[in-house]
Write an enzyme that holds these catalytic residues in place. Structure first.
Site, PDB file in Angstrom:
ATOM      1  N   ILE A   7       0.730  -0.991  -0.043  1.00  0.00           N
ATOM      2  CA  ILE A   7       0.293  -0.085  -0.158  1.00  0.00           C
ATOM      3  C   ILE A   7       0.886   1.828   0.221  1.00  0.00           C
ATOM      4  O   ILE A   7       1.787   1.949   0.975  1.00  0.00           O
ATOM      5  CB  ILE A   7      -1.074   0.299   1.494  1.00  0.00           C
ATOM      6  CG1 ILE A   7      -1.843  -1.262   2.117  1.00  0.00           C
ATOM      7  CG2 ILE A   7      -1.271   1.425   1.147  1.00  0.00           C
ATOM      8  CD1 ILE A   7      -2.316  -1.607   2.621  1.00  0.00           C
ATOM      9  N   GLY A   8       0.770   1.909  -0.789  1.00  0.00           N
ATOM     10  CA  GLY A   8       1.530   2.917  -1.162  1.00  0.00           C
ATOM     11  C   GLY A   8       0.811   4.506  -0.564  1.00  0.00           C
ATOM     12  O   GLY A   8       0.207   3.749   0.256  1.00  0.00           O
ATOM     13  N   ASN A   9       0.778   5.677  -1.322  1.00  0.00           N
ATOM     14  CA  ASN A   9       0.853   6.592  -0.281  1.00  0.00           C
ATOM     15  C   ASN A   9      -1.037   7.126  -1.213  1.00  0.00           C
ATOM     16  O   ASN A   9      -1.686   7.725  -0.371  1.00  0.00           O
ATOM     17  CB  ASN A   9       1.344   7.956  -1.093  1.00  0.00           C
ATOM     18  CG  ASN A   9       2.829   7.582   0.252  1.00  0.00           C
ATOM     19  OD1 ASN A   9       2.621   8.207   1.303  1.00  0.00           O
ATOM     20  ND2 ASN A   9       3.873   7.702  -0.732  1.00  0.00           N
ATOM     21  N   ARG A  11      -2.067   4.215  -4.658  1.00  0.00           N
ATOM     22  CA  ARG A  11      -2.042   3.344  -5.029  1.00  0.00           C
ATOM     23  C   ARG A  11      -1.157   2.458  -4.358  1.00  0.00           C
ATOM     24  O   ARG A  11      -0.502   2.385  -3.040  1.00  0.00           O
ATOM     25  CB  ARG A  11      -1.313   3.569  -6.444  1.00  0.00           C
ATOM     26  CG  ARG A  11      -2.212   4.188  -7.881  1.00  0.00           C
ATOM     27  CD  ARG A  11      -2.136   3.838  -9.086  1.00  0.00           C
ATOM     28  NE  ARG A  11      -0.616   3.626  -8.638  1.00  0.00           N
ATOM     29  CZ  ARG A  11      -0.717   2.302  -9.931  1.00  0.00           C
ATOM     30  NH1 ARG A  11      -1.396   2.830 -10.834  1.00  0.00           N
ATOM     31  NH2 ARG A  11       0.678   2.725 -10.306  1.00  0.00           N
ATOM     32  N   LYS A  13      -0.766  -1.870  -5.044  1.00  0.00           N
ATOM     33  CA  LYS A  13       0.058  -3.054  -5.528  1.00  0.00           C
ATOM     34  C   LYS A  13      -0.892  -4.042  -5.080  1.00  0.00           C
ATOM     35  O   LYS A  13       0.568  -4.955  -3.893  1.00  0.00           O
ATOM     36  CB  LYS A  13       1.218  -2.202  -6.673  1.00  0.00           C
ATOM     37  CG  LYS A  13       0.945  -1.461  -6.512  1.00  0.00           C
ATOM     38  CD  LYS A  13       2.192  -1.225  -8.323  1.00  0.00           C
ATOM     39  CE  LYS A  13       2.978   0.216  -8.558  1.00  0.00           C
ATOM     40  NZ  LYS A  13       3.797   0.301  -9.205  1.00  0.00           N
ATOM     41  N   TYR A  89      20.532   0.981   8.887  1.00  0.00           N
ATOM     42  CA  TYR A  89      20.402   1.751   9.933  1.00  0.00           C
ATOM     43  C   TYR A  89      20.092   1.771  11.554  1.00  0.00           C
ATOM     44  O   TYR A  89      20.004   0.502  11.727  1.00  0.00           O
ATOM     45  CB  TYR A  89      18.779   2.097   9.751  1.00  0.00           C
ATOM     46  CG  TYR A  89      18.357   2.901   8.602  1.00  0.00           C
ATOM     47  CD1 TYR A  89      18.673   2.812   7.576  1.00  0.00           C
ATOM     48  CD2 TYR A  89      17.360   3.887   8.906  1.00  0.00           C
ATOM     49  CE1 TYR A  89      18.176   3.982   6.382  1.00  0.00           C
ATOM     50  CE2 TYR A  89      16.881   4.862   7.466  1.00  0.00           C
ATOM     51  CZ  TYR A  89      17.448   4.867   6.539  1.00  0.00           C
ATOM     52  OH  TYR A  89      17.516   5.440   5.629  1.00  0.00           O
ATOM     53  N   ASP A  98       9.146  -0.364   1.668  1.00  0.00           N
ATOM     54  CA  ASP A  98       9.967  -0.845   0.358  1.00  0.00           C
ATOM     55  C   ASP A  98      11.217  -1.063  -0.366  1.00  0.00           C
ATOM     56  O   ASP A  98      11.897  -1.966  -0.368  1.00  0.00           O
ATOM     57  CB  ASP A  98       8.864   0.838  -0.829  1.00  0.00           C
ATOM     58  CG  ASP A  98       7.053  -0.025  -0.539  1.00  0.00           C
ATOM     59  OD1 ASP A  98       7.008  -0.865  -0.149  1.00  0.00           O
ATOM     60  OD2 ASP A  98       7.194   0.182  -2.028  1.00  0.00           O
ATOM     61  N   ASP A 119      15.114   2.312  -7.019  1.00  0.00           N
ATOM     62  CA  ASP A 119      13.777   2.018  -7.339  1.00  0.00           C
ATOM     63  C   ASP A 119      13.384   3.431  -7.592  1.00  0.00           C
ATOM     64  O   ASP A 119      13.291   4.578  -6.727  1.00  0.00           O
ATOM     65  CB  ASP A 119      13.343   1.716  -5.526  1.00  0.00           C
ATOM     66  CG  ASP A 119      11.694   1.146  -5.729  1.00  0.00           C
ATOM     67  OD1 ASP A 119      10.906   2.078  -6.443  1.00  0.00           O
ATOM     68  OD2 ASP A 119      11.473   1.001  -5.127  1.00  0.00           O
ATOM     69  N   THR A 122       7.650   7.953  -7.689  1.00  0.00           N
ATOM     70  CA  THR A 122       7.527   8.763  -7.033  1.00  0.00           C
ATOM     71  C   THR A 122       8.946  10.121  -6.190  1.00  0.00           C
ATOM     72  O   THR A 122       9.453  10.515  -7.162  1.00  0.00           O
ATOM     73  CB  THR A 122       6.359   9.251  -5.527  1.00  0.00           C
ATOM     74  OG1 THR A 122       5.697   8.395  -6.287  1.00  0.00           O
ATOM     75  CG2 THR A 122       5.942  10.248  -5.781  1.00  0.00           C
TER      76      THR A 122
END
Length: 245
Positions: A7-9, A11, A13, A89, A98, A119, A122
């Protein structure tokens, strides 16, 4: 059948995973996700594995539908270590999910290679993964369309049209000047990343491209690259319990 949902901002997939084999990637707008839609499309699903950067309102709808139907629901988060990958990190949960999933997938696909993962969507994210599985780190750049929009938004006397044509040629009009510069900035960042990885003792063996702009970007590069459209879903599959085939 297992549903892998990213789940993106704006859409979402998804692919259906059955006996280790993934279906083609499909997409739906977040604003149409509701219990009725989920009931219509996913009644045969036996488990749902979810990665999300969207608002919790969307993921709560999906989770609530799974609970209502007594369907196993698994939300995946970035972590310190998985499938031989170690995050760079200090606070691994702050690495975008992602990006984390592309690292996991790259490790599974190319376990003995130093990999540069691009990648291009956006945002254009770049990550370096060593042959030992150590995430070296990465960069985040505005995506091609976002770069284009930022030029127009911050320069009062520049008027241009987004041609959606990928080129590095010097433009002879303002639209081509802006468009081509955005592609050049993206390609140049990739070249810089390859050099920086070598400076950090991780000379790249494989360049992987994914994301919506990957196919347009690849012909602009003079270095060999491989496009893997469903790289995120290959990473999600590692969390599903289904062996990759």
């Amino acid at each position: 059948m297992i549903l892998l949902l990213d789940i993106g901002n704006t859409r979402a997939k998804y692919v259906v995973l059955e006996q280790g084999i993934r279906s083609t990637v499909k997409a739906i707008d977040n604003n149409v996700i509701n219990h009725s839609l989920l009931e219509q499309h996913f009644t045969e699903i036996t488990k749902m594995v979810v990665a999300s950067v969207a608002s919790e309102d969307i993921t709560d709808i999906v989770k609530g539908w799974c609970e209502q139907n007594e369907l196993p629901y698994q939300r995946v988060y970035s972590e310190q270590q998985k499938a031989g990958v170690k995050s760079a990190y200090h606070l691994p949960e702050q690495l975008g999910i992602d990006r984390w999933l592309t690292l996991v997938a790259s490790r599974i696909l190319l376990p003995k290679s130093n990999v540069l993962i691009v990648d291009a969507g956006t945002a254009t994210t770049i990550d370096v993964l060593s042959a030992s599985g150590q995430h070296i780190g990465g960069w985040i750049l505005a995506g091609v369309e976002t770069l284009f929009e930022s030029v127009l938004a911050n320069t009062t006397k520049v008027t241009a049209t987004n041609t959606n044509k990928a080129s590095l040629s010097f433009g002879c009009n303002t639209s081509d000047n802006v468009n081509n510069a955005c592609w050049a900035a993206t390609a140049g960042t990739i070249y810089s990343a390859l050099k920086q990885a070598e400076r950090q003792n991780c000379k790249i063996d494989k360049l992987l491209l994914t994301g919506g702009n990957a196919k347009e970007l690849q012909p602009l590069l003079t270095v060999e690259s491989l496009i893997i459209d469903d790289l995120v879903f290959q990473g999600l599959q590692a969390y599903s319990g289904e062996v990759r085939k």
